[in-house]
Design a protein around this motif. Structure first.
Motif, PDB file in Angstrom:
ATOM      1  N   ALA A 165       0.828  -1.213   0.000  1.00  0.00           N
ATOM      2  CA  ALA A 165       0.000   0.000   0.000  1.00  0.00           C
ATOM      3  C   ALA A 165       0.859   1.258   0.000  1.00  0.00           C
ATOM      4  O   ALA A 165       0.487   2.272  -0.594  1.00  0.00           O
ATOM      5  N   ASP A 166       1.997   1.203   0.655  1.00  0.00           N
ATOM      6  CA  ASP A 166       2.901   2.358   0.760  1.00  0.00           C
ATOM      7  C   ASP A 166       3.917   2.288  -0.389  1.00  0.00           C
ATOM      8  O   ASP A 166       4.867   1.498  -0.335  1.00  0.00           O
ATOM      9  N   VAL A 167       3.725   3.102  -1.407  1.00  0.00           N
ATOM     10  CA  VAL A 167       4.590   3.024  -2.585  1.00  0.00           C
ATOM     11  C   VAL A 167       6.008   3.495  -2.276  1.00  0.00           C
ATOM     12  O   VAL A 167       6.977   3.029  -2.905  1.00  0.00           O
ATOM     13  N   HIS A 168       6.157   4.399  -1.312  1.00  0.00           N
ATOM     14  CA  HIS A 168       7.497   4.866  -0.945  1.00  0.00           C
ATOM     15  C   HIS A 168       8.282   3.757  -0.244  1.00  0.00           C
ATOM     16  O   HIS A 168       9.464   3.548  -0.523  1.00  0.00           O
ATOM     17  N   GLN A 169       7.601   3.023   0.646  1.00  0.00           N
ATOM     18  CA  GLN A 169       8.251   1.894   1.312  1.00  0.00           C
ATOM     19  C   GLN A 169       8.560   0.804   0.296  1.00  0.00           C
ATOM     20  O   GLN A 169       9.611   0.162   0.368  1.00  0.00           O
ATOM     21  N   ARG A 170       7.659   0.604  -0.662  1.00  0.00           N
ATOM     22  CA  ARG A 170       7.915  -0.393  -1.695  1.00  0.00           C
ATOM     23  C   ARG A 170       9.172  -0.043  -2.486  1.00  0.00           C
ATOM     24  O   ARG A 170       9.955  -0.926  -2.833  1.00  0.00           O
ATOM     25  N   GLY A 171       9.380   1.233  -2.741  1.00  0.00           N
ATOM     26  CA  GLY A 171      10.582   1.652  -3.455  1.00  0.00           C
ATOM     27  C   GLY A 171      11.838   1.294  -2.694  1.00  0.00           C
ATOM     28  O   GLY A 171      12.818   0.825  -3.277  1.00  0.00           O
ATOM     29  N   ARG A 172      11.810   1.522  -1.371  1.00  0.00           N
ATOM     30  CA  ARG A 172      12.980   1.174  -0.545  1.00  0.00           C
ATOM     31  C   ARG A 172      13.165  -0.345  -0.494  1.00  0.00           C
ATOM     32  O   ARG A 172      14.297  -0.840  -0.569  1.00  0.00           O
ATOM     33  N   ASP A 173      12.055  -1.062  -0.363  1.00  0.00           N
ATOM     34  CA  ASP A 173      12.141  -2.526  -0.330  1.00  0.00           C
ATOM     35  C   ASP A 173      12.642  -3.076  -1.666  1.00  0.00           C
ATOM     36  O   ASP A 173      13.393  -4.063  -1.699  1.00  0.00           O
ATOM     37  N   PHE A 174      12.235  -2.435  -2.751  1.00  0.00           N
ATOM     38  CA  PHE A 174      12.660  -2.870  -4.080  1.00  0.00           C
ATOM     39  C   PHE A 174      14.167  -2.699  -4.245  1.00  0.00           C
ATOM     40  O   PHE A 174      14.841  -3.550  -4.827  1.00  0.00           O
ATOM     41  N   GLU A 175      14.692  -1.616  -3.725  1.00  0.00           N
ATOM     42  CA  GLU A 175      16.134  -1.388  -3.790  1.00  0.00           C
ATOM     43  C   GLU A 175      16.878  -2.478  -3.029  1.00  0.00           C
ATOM     44  O   GLU A 175      17.883  -3.022  -3.523  1.00  0.00           O
ATOM     45  N   ASP A 176      16.394  -2.823  -1.827  1.00  0.00           N
ATOM     46  CA  ASP A 176      17.025  -3.909  -1.056  1.00  0.00           C
ATOM     47  C   ASP A 176      16.913  -5.233  -1.806  1.00  0.00           C
ATOM     48  O   ASP A 176      17.859  -6.029  -1.825  1.00  0.00           O
ATOM     49  N   PHE A 177      15.760  -5.467  -2.400  1.00  0.00           N
ATOM     50  CA  PHE A 177      15.525  -6.700  -3.155  1.00  0.00           C
ATOM     51  C   PHE A 177      16.528  -6.831  -4.312  1.00  0.00           C
ATOM     52  O   PHE A 177      17.128  -7.886  -4.514  1.00  0.00           O
ATOM     53  N   ILE A 178      16.706  -5.745  -5.062  1.00  0.00           N
ATOM     54  CA  ILE A 178      17.646  -5.771  -6.192  1.00  0.00           C
ATOM     55  C   ILE A 178      19.059  -6.063  -5.708  1.00  0.00           C
ATOM     56  O   ILE A 178      19.781  -6.885  -6.290  1.00  0.00           O
ATOM     57  N   ASN A 179      19.472  -5.415  -4.628  1.00  0.00           N
ATOM     58  CA  ASN A 179      20.818  -5.644  -4.095  1.00  0.00           C
ATOM     59  C   ASN A 179      21.011  -7.102  -3.688  1.00  0.00           C
ATOM     60  O   ASN A 179      22.061  -7.701  -3.954  1.00  0.00           O
ATOM     61  N   GLU A 180      20.011  -7.693  -3.054  1.00  0.00           N
ATOM     62  CA  GLU A 180      20.140  -9.082  -2.606  1.00  0.00           C
ATOM     63  C   GLU A 180      20.133 -10.046  -3.794  1.00  0.00           C
ATOM     64  O   GLU A 180      20.878 -11.036  -3.802  1.00  0.00           O
ATOM     65  N   LEU A 181      19.287  -9.776  -4.779  1.00  0.00           N
ATOM     66  CA  LEU A 181      19.255 -10.645  -5.960  1.00  0.00           C
ATOM     67  C   LEU A 181      20.581 -10.583  -6.710  1.00  0.00           C
ATOM     68  O   LEU A 181      21.141 -11.610  -7.095  1.00  0.00           O
ATOM     69  N   PHE A 182      21.108  -9.384  -6.893  1.00  0.00           N
ATOM     70  CA  PHE A 182      22.375  -9.236  -7.605  1.00  0.00           C
ATOM     71  C   PHE A 182      23.532  -9.835  -6.802  1.00  0.00           C
ATOM     72  O   PHE A 182      24.461 -10.395  -7.384  1.00  0.00           O
ATOM     73  N   ALA A 183      23.476  -9.715  -5.480  1.00  0.00           N
ATOM     74  CA  ALA A 183      24.512 -10.319  -4.643  1.00  0.00           C
ATOM     75  C   ALA A 183      24.470 -11.836  -4.730  1.00  0.00           C
ATOM     76  O   ALA A 183      25.509 -12.508  -4.704  1.00  0.00           O
ATOM     77  N   LEU A 184      23.269 -12.394  -4.860  1.00  0.00           N
ATOM     78  CA  LEU A 184      23.115 -13.843  -4.994  1.00  0.00           C
ATOM     79  C   LEU A 184      23.847 -14.349  -6.227  1.00  0.00           C
ATOM     80  O   LEU A 184      24.369 -15.458  -6.255  1.00  0.00           O
ATOM     81  N   TYR A 185      23.912 -13.513  -7.264  1.00  0.00           N
ATOM     82  CA  TYR A 185      24.602 -13.875  -8.504  1.00  0.00           C
ATOM     83  C   TYR A 185      26.015 -13.285  -8.578  1.00  0.00           C
ATOM     84  O   TYR A 185      26.611 -13.224  -9.657  1.00  0.00           O
ATOM     85  N   ASP A 186      26.529 -12.844  -7.442  1.00  0.00           N
ATOM     86  CA  ASP A 186      27.911 -12.338  -7.349  1.00  0.00           C
ATOM     87  C   ASP A 186      28.169 -11.161  -8.286  1.00  0.00           C
ATOM     88  O   ASP A 186      29.255 -11.048  -8.878  1.00  0.00           O
ATOM     89  N   LEU A 187      27.206 -10.256  -8.402  1.00  0.00           N
ATOM     90  CA  LEU A 187      27.382  -9.087  -9.258  1.00  0.00           C
ATOM     91  C   LEU A 187      27.893  -7.872  -8.489  1.00  0.00           C
ATOM     92  O   LEU A 187      27.926  -6.763  -9.036  1.00  0.00           O
ATOM     93  N   GLU A 188      28.281  -8.085  -7.238  1.00  0.00           N
ATOM     94  CA  GLU A 188      28.913  -7.038  -6.420  1.00  0.00           C
ATOM     95  C   GLU A 188      28.100  -5.743  -6.407  1.00  0.00           C
ATOM     96  O   GLU A 188      28.605  -4.673  -6.763  1.00  0.00           O
ATOM     97  N   PRO A 189      26.826  -5.814  -5.995  1.00  0.00           N
ATOM     98  CA  PRO A 189      26.003  -4.603  -6.002  1.00  0.00           C
ATOM     99  C   PRO A 189      26.447  -3.591  -4.953  1.00  0.00           C
ATOM    100  O   PRO A 189      26.932  -3.953  -3.884  1.00  0.00           O
ATOM    101  N   ARG A 190      26.273  -2.338  -5.294  1.00  0.00           N
ATOM    102  CA  ARG A 190      26.525  -1.243  -4.358  1.00  0.00           C
ATOM    103  C   ARG A 190      25.232  -0.465  -4.201  1.00  0.00           C
ATOM    104  O   ARG A 190      24.570  -0.144  -5.194  1.00  0.00           O
ATOM    105  N   ALA A 191      24.852  -0.192  -2.968  1.00  0.00           N
ATOM    106  CA  ALA A 191      23.589   0.491  -2.703  1.00  0.00           C
ATOM    107  C   ALA A 191      23.632   1.917  -3.243  1.00  0.00           C
ATOM    108  O   ALA A 191      24.674   2.414  -3.684  1.00  0.00           O
TER     109      ALA A 191
END
Length: 312
Positions: A165-191
């Motif tokens: 429901a909170d689109v701003h919180q979803r944006g922050r959660d999406f950023e964390d999600f991307i970092n974790e997914l990319f880290a899972l594939y060893d893409l060395e994400p930086r926040a």
């Protein structure tokens, strides 16, 4: 010369194995994952273990099975002993409230097991090569299961974000999600980070190239003006810098038309993420195909459905 069949493991070594196996994990799930990985070629043993029981009970069941048919399972016993005795860190314990106490107990139990591996050197030496193969195969199996479980966790989080429901919180959660997914594939994400007059959503490395990242989860599709800004930001970076623009809602037709002949970035949308999370395609393969398409055609966009259909 005494045959290897007559060389037996000291009962105290088995007791040390029970204590160490019980102590190195706190949660039952990683404990079970480890045991299943080590016993992946012995379904007859796994079938007799009751993983609903406590870790100590399961450890006792396993060791009793190993002892009752020592001649058959000595390679496996040695593999377990050497693998655990070589453990210097305990990630599952470190995440617990009383981690210091738990790690101390685990360290002592592993040290005692290691002491017995030294005492049983004559027995172990004859089985060390097979034990190493067992441990390596187990590690590969365990890593595979851990990867699959991490994938499933990320998939459920991704699905849950669709109903936020909170689109701003979803944006922050999406950023964390991307970092974790990319880290899972060893893409060395930086926040996300800030430069003078510029906010960068993130960055990562892939196949020796450096990428800057822009990610949007908007209701509206992304238009040409935002892609133009992104292109300018990329061009301010080094010559080996590329870009990845993620838009969950996709891109307007005019934006894709402008960047269909020359582009310094590739794009991803929600369908790309679902294909990766469903494990229909690996993230690095998706990235590699999109980048090759951009290099060959100049087009920033390549639908994941087309990639998958061409591979089938």
């Amino acid at each position: 010369m005494q045959s290897s069949a007559r060389k037996t493991m000291n009962p105290s070594a088995y007791l040390a194995l029970v204590e160490a196996l019980t102590a190195i994990f706190w949660n039952k799930k990683p404990f079970e994952m480890y045991v299943r990985a080590m016993l992946r070629d012995h379904s007859e043993l796994l079938a007799r273990l009751d993983f609903v029981a406590t870790k100590r009970e399961v450890s006792g069941q396993l060791v009793n099975l190993l002892r009752s048919n020592e001649a058959r399972y000595l390679d496996l016993t040695v593999a377990l002993m050497l693998d655990i005795a070589d453990m210097g860190t305990f990630p599952n314990l470190n995440s617990q409230p009383d981690s210091q106490i738990m790690v101390t107990k685990a360290t002592a139990a592993v040290a005692e097991l290691k002491r017995w591996t030294v005492k049983q050197r004559e027995v172990i030496a004859e089985h060390e090569a097979d034990a190493a193969d067992i441990a390596e195969n187990a590690k590969n199996a365990q890593d595979g299961r851990a990867f699959a479980e991490a994938h499933e966790d990320l998939k459920q989080r991704f699905i849950a974000m669709h109903g936020a429901a909170d689109v701003h919180q979803r944006g922050r959660d999406f950023e964390d999600f991307i970092n974790e997914l990319f880290a899972l594939y060893d893409l060395e994400p930086r926040a996300s980070y800030s430069l003078d007059h510029e906010q960068i959503d993130g960055a990562f490395s892939f196949d020796t190239d450096h990428y800057v990242l822009e990610a949007k989860w908007w209701k509206e599709t992304i238009g040409r003006s935002l892609l133009d800004v992104f292109k300018t930001n990329i061009e301010r970076k080094g010559k080996n810098t590329l870009g990845l623009y993620i838009s969950m809602s996709g891109f307007t037709s005019d934006a894709l038309a402008v960047y269909s002949y020359s582009t310094p970035f590739i794009t991803m949308d929600g369908l790309d993420f679902m294909a990766v999370l469903d494990q229909r395609i690996r993230l690095e393969e998706l990235m590699r195909r999109k980048r090759r398409h951009a290099s060959e055609t100049g087009h920033c966009f390549l639908p994941v459905a087309k990639i998958i259909s061409e591979a089938e």
